[in-house]
Design a protein around this motif. Structure first.
Motif, PDB file in Angstrom:
ATOM      1  N   HIS A 192       0.867  -1.189   0.000  1.00 35.76           N
ATOM      2  CA  HIS A 192       0.000   0.000   0.000  1.00 35.76           C
ATOM      3  C   HIS A 192       0.896   1.228   0.000  1.00 35.76           C
ATOM      4  CE1 HIS A 192      -3.615  -2.405   0.938  1.00 35.76           C
ATOM      5  NE2 HIS A 192      -2.759  -3.152   1.607  1.00 35.76           N
ATOM      6  N   THR A 193       0.833   2.007  -1.075  1.00 34.02           N
ATOM      7  CA  THR A 193       1.744   3.138  -1.197  1.00 34.02           C
ATOM      8  C   THR A 193       0.999   4.441  -1.437  1.00 34.02           C
ATOM      9  OG1 THR A 193       2.065   2.952  -3.606  1.00 34.02           O
ATOM     10  CG2 THR A 193       3.452   1.568  -2.200  1.00 34.02           C
ATOM     11  N   ALA A 194       1.625   5.550  -0.983  1.00 33.33           N
ATOM     12  CA  ALA A 194       1.058   6.886  -1.141  1.00 33.33           C
ATOM     13  C   ALA A 194       2.076   7.774  -1.853  1.00 33.33           C
ATOM     14  CB  ALA A 194       0.714   7.484   0.229  1.00 33.33           C
ATOM     15  N   ALA A 242       2.353   7.491  -8.817  1.00 34.60           N
ATOM     16  CA  ALA A 242       1.534   6.344  -8.400  1.00 34.60           C
ATOM     17  C   ALA A 242       1.389   5.341  -9.546  1.00 34.60           C
ATOM     18  CB  ALA A 242       0.174   6.815  -7.929  1.00 34.60           C
ATOM     19  N   VAL A 243       1.173   5.827 -10.756  1.00 31.49           N
ATOM     20  CA  VAL A 243       1.065   4.936 -11.910  1.00 31.49           C
ATOM     21  C   VAL A 243       2.390   4.210 -12.133  1.00 31.49           C
ATOM     22  CG1 VAL A 243       0.778   4.851 -14.425  1.00 31.49           C
ATOM     23  CG2 VAL A 243      -0.776   6.231 -13.034  1.00 31.49           C
ATOM     24  N   PHE A 246      -9.219   6.356  -2.146  1.00 30.14           N
ATOM     25  CA  PHE A 246      -9.081   6.052  -0.715  1.00 30.14           C
ATOM     26  C   PHE A 246      -8.580   7.254   0.070  1.00 30.14           C
ATOM     27  CE2 PHE A 246      -9.380   1.837  -2.478  1.00 30.14           C
ATOM     28  CZ  PHE A 246     -10.120   1.157  -1.520  1.00 30.14           C
ATOM     29  N   ALA A 247      -7.747   8.072  -0.559  1.00 31.34           N
ATOM     30  CA  ALA A 247      -7.266   9.284   0.110  1.00 31.34           C
ATOM     31  C   ALA A 247      -8.428  10.224   0.421  1.00 31.34           C
ATOM     32  CB  ALA A 247      -6.237   9.991  -0.768  1.00 31.34           C
ATOM     33  N   ALA A 282      -2.605   6.909  -4.740  1.00 39.60           N
ATOM     34  CA  ALA A 282      -2.378   5.636  -4.061  1.00 39.60           C
ATOM     35  C   ALA A 282      -2.266   4.447  -5.009  1.00 39.60           C
ATOM     36  CB  ALA A 282      -3.525   5.376  -3.086  1.00 39.60           C
ATOM     37  N   THR A 283      -1.597   3.397  -4.489  1.00 40.58           N
ATOM     38  CA  THR A 283      -1.592   2.087  -5.146  1.00 40.58           C
ATOM     39  C   THR A 283      -1.784   1.007  -4.087  1.00 40.58           C
ATOM     40  OG1 THR A 283       0.729   1.393  -4.921  1.00 40.58           O
ATOM     41  CG2 THR A 283       0.227   2.953  -6.688  1.00 40.58           C
TER      42      THR A 283
END
Length: 491
Positions: free
Chosen positions: A174-176, A183-184, A248-249, A268-269
């Motif tokens: 899970h990354t921000a 993000a892509v 989600f953010a 996000a990812t």
């Protein structure tokens, strides 16, 4: 052992189920839909885990751990997410048991009802993004690159060991990020890592692609995937990486102060692979005699079996074998010396054949006298007598060759089972007679995708990333199409 194994051509599904159990990988548990992963199976998973963990850390990711339980209200914050997982959720409603007054056993204490039910995590986006809200304040906190190794629960009605169980093990990243572009790029980087792992370690060729809108992860803007092809011609989704946009953010109000001093939502990812890879490994390479394991993931790469009649012969063989074992281990090769006297050599040969050990060495008194030994390859079932002096180099080179040969064989099979069609009649014929991936034009609508699935049970596995623009007509509707997609029946 393998003599009692159902043949693949007789019943592929039964062959798989039997092999997983007979090879000591896993078994069904006393909990419906859940499995016990046995030591040999877990040893393979540990090797998978170790390689993936190394690859994640080399690209800047760190491991953390988040709660198993998620407040029900968290799932309600992202509409598409809750809709995607609602039917699979296990729910905790009470926190205490008590003895029944009639002495019949324990019952749920009705007075111990939770104020808010807890969901046993089906995936962790919601609990993690609630946490990230506290961790992220400015652009200096980004990117945030977190992975966790965990178990999750998805209440499956029809289960099969490794491929689909109510509880399974996986990793979830899970990354921000500060920008959409970053993000892509993260989602694409992870897809490349998954593909590299599948091909270099599992010896399983995969196709990288995008999922259609109806097949995307719940709450994702885009889902990337790797797809493998099993020996029965069915596809298997082996890993997914999701670009989540700012969904989600926004749902959890995760904002950061940019370099320009503006307050913005992060991008996000999320991404994951699971113990489903174990099923893919079994079905990609194994045969009617048992497992066939690629050396890069085999818990035992070489097994040595002594052939003897007396204790004196065994002692003499053991002295020589210990020298070989030491040299092999110094080269980083995992080797087992099976000097048990409770089983005959023939029984041991069958056991390690069933368990897919890549190389088997046999040594008897005559080998000791002649300075030779016999080496058998699991992938080709061929045997060769070689000098003991050459054994270390031979093992190193042969393990490398087995790894490559298994990939090449699986690649050739996959390539020979990708068929281009231009009509719906051709499409149905290939699915019924040849199986595998079917490359066909699709008009891009969810309605057509669903109709093809209803008529043939085939789904769009992915839109290949290397697809070239090719004007054509949808095989079902005849409407215009700009590219081919890959259909298949799948696990």
């Amino acid at each position: 052992m393998s003599k009692n194994l159902t043949k693949r051509e007789t019943d592929y599904s039964k062959w798989y189920n039997e092999l997983v159990v007979k090879a000591d990988l896993a078994e069904n548990s006393g909990v419906r839909g859940c499995m016990v992963i046995k030591p040999y199976g877990f040893a393979i998973w540990e090797k998978m885990q170790a390689e993936l963990d190394r690859m994640f850390k080399e690209t800047g990711h760190q491991n953390a751990y988040f709660p198993l339980f998620i407040p029900k209200s968290y799932l309600s914050k992202e509409a598409a997410h809750v809709e995607g997982f609602a039917k699979e959720c296990a729910v905790v409603t009470h926190y205490r048991l008590k003895n029944a007054e009639d002495g019949s056993g324990v019952i749920v204490d009705p007075e111990a009802k939770l104020e808010e039910e807890l969901i046993v995590r089906p995936t962790s986006e919601t609990i993690i993004w609630d946490t990230y809200r506290k961790w992220i304040e400015s652009y200096r906190d980004l990117p945030l690159l977190i992975n966790q190794w965990a178990n999750v629960v998805r209440w499956e009605m029809r289960t099969r060991l490794f491929l689909r169980t109510a509880e399974f093990l996986w990793q979830e990243g899970h990354t921000a990020h500060a920008t959409e572009k970053e993000a892509v790029e993260e989602a694409e980087l992870i897809l490349d890592i998954y593909a590299e792992f599948a091909e270099k370690f599992m010896a399983m060729p995969v196709i990288k692609g995008l999922k259609t809108e109806s097949e995307r992860f719940a709450g994702a803007v885009e889902t990337y995937c790797i797809e493998g092809l099993m020996q029965d011609g069915k596809a298997l989704q082996a890993g997914t990486s999701h670009f989540l946009g700012q969904n989600f953010a926004k749902a959890f109000d995760v904002k950061f102060t940019s370099k320009e001093g503006k307050l913005e939502h992060v991008w996000a990812t999320s991404w994951g692979v699971s113990t489903r890879l174990m099923g893919a490994l079994v079905m990609t390479h194994s045969d009617d005699l048992g497992l066939v394991l690629p050396p890069n993931l085999a818990p035992i790469q070489v097994v040595i079996v002594p052939i003897h009649r007396t204790d004196e012969q065994l002692d003499a063989i053991t002295d020589k074998v210990n020298e070989i074992v030491k040299e092999l281990r110094n080269k980083g090769i995992s080797v087992k010396y099976d000097n048990r006297t409770t089983y005959k050599p023939g029984w041991k040969f069958a056991e390690y054949e069933l368990k897919g050990v890549p190389l088997r060495i046999a040594m008897g008194p005559r080998d000791l006298e002649n300075g030779t030994l016999e080496i058998a390859r699991r992938d080709t079932l061929t045997k060769e007598s070689i000098s003991q002096i050459d054994v270390i180099d031979y093992v190193e080179k042969t393990l490398t060759d087995i790894q490559k040969s298994l990939f090449d064989k699986a690649f050739d099979f996959r390539e020979s089972h990708i068929t281009e069609v231009n009509t719906f009649e051709e499409f149905k014929e290939v699915l019924n007679t040849k199986t595998g991936f079917v490359s066909a034009h699709w008009d891009g609508t969810a309605e057509t995708e669903e109709r093809i699935k209803e008529l043939t049970k085939a789904t769009i596995r992915c839109i290949p990333l290397n697809n070239e623009v090719e004007e054509g007509k949808c095989i079902l509707t005849g409407n215009k199409s700009q590219q081919r997609v890959l259909f298949a029946k799948a696990y």
